[in-house]
Design a protein around this motif. Structure first.
Motif, mmCIF file in Angstrom:
data_model
loop_
_atom_site.group_PDB
_atom_site.id
_atom_site.type_symbol
_atom_site.label_atom_id
_atom_site.label_comp_id
_atom_site.label_asym_id
_atom_site.label_seq_id
_atom_site.Cartn_x
_atom_site.Cartn_y
_atom_site.Cartn_z
ATOM 1 N N GLY A 1 8.883 3.582 0.075
ATOM 2 C CA GLY A 1 8.636 3.998 -1.299
ATOM 3 C C GLY A 1 9.175 3.047 -2.350
ATOM 4 N N CYS A 2 9.986 2.079 -1.960
ATOM 5 C CA CYS A 2 10.545 1.105 -2.907
ATOM 6 C C CYS A 2 9.546 0.029 -3.308
ATOM 7 N N PHE A 3 8.462 -0.090 -2.592
ATOM 8 C CA PHE A 3 7.495 -1.142 -2.860
ATOM 9 C C PHE A 3 6.496 -0.727 -3.935
ATOM 10 N N GLU A 4 6.012 -1.690 -4.691
ATOM 11 C CA GLU A 4 5.045 -1.448 -5.762
ATOM 12 C C GLU A 4 3.767 -0.791 -5.232
ATOM 13 N N GLU A 5 3.285 -1.265 -4.092
ATOM 14 C CA GLU A 5 2.059 -0.749 -3.482
ATOM 15 C C GLU A 5 2.357 -0.274 -2.054
ATOM 16 N N PRO A 6 3.078 0.840 -1.886
ATOM 17 C CA PRO A 6 3.451 1.270 -0.536
ATOM 18 C C PRO A 6 2.261 1.636 0.345
ATOM 19 N N SER A 7 1.134 1.995 -0.256
ATOM 20 C CA SER A 7 -0.025 2.393 0.553
ATOM 21 C C SER A 7 -0.604 1.227 1.343
ATOM 22 N N SER A 8 -0.258 -0.001 0.963
ATOM 23 C CA SER A 8 -0.764 -1.163 1.692
ATOM 24 C C SER A 8 0.074 -1.465 2.937
ATOM 25 N N LEU A 9 1.206 -0.785 3.094
ATOM 26 C CA LEU A 9 2.087 -0.984 4.248
ATOM 27 C C LEU A 9 1.973 0.225 5.167
ATOM 28 N N VAL A 10 1.404 0.030 6.333
ATOM 29 C CA VAL A 10 1.134 1.123 7.266
ATOM 30 C C VAL A 10 2.057 0.992 8.475
#
Length: 70
Positions: free
Chosen positions: A39-48
């Motif tokens: 959740g700390c990343f700007e675009e967490p949905s891109s990290l699976v």
């Protein structure tokens, strides 16, 4: 880079969730690694997540569609 969904009780307690997803972590047994919550990343949905660990503590209603990895 390894993205893990951890189901251990420690992660469940720390996050208040059924599991924690971390990109990199620093558990006591692996001092060479550092954890960063997804959740700390700007675009967490891109990290699976590519792996699921400590599944013996996994909540029975949790189902993950892991896409593989290294």
């Amino acid at each position: 880079m390894k993205i893990s969904a951890c189901h251990c009780r420690e992660c469940q307690r720390r996050t208040g969730s059924a599991f924690e997803v971390a990109v990199y972590w620093m558990p006591e047994f692996r001092k060479d690694l550092v954890a960063v919550a997804l959740g700390c990343f700007e675009e967490p949905s891109s990290l699976v997540p590519t792996q699921s660990v400590d599944e013996e503590s996994r909540m029975g209603w949790v189902a993950l569609d892991l896409r593989g990895g290294d």
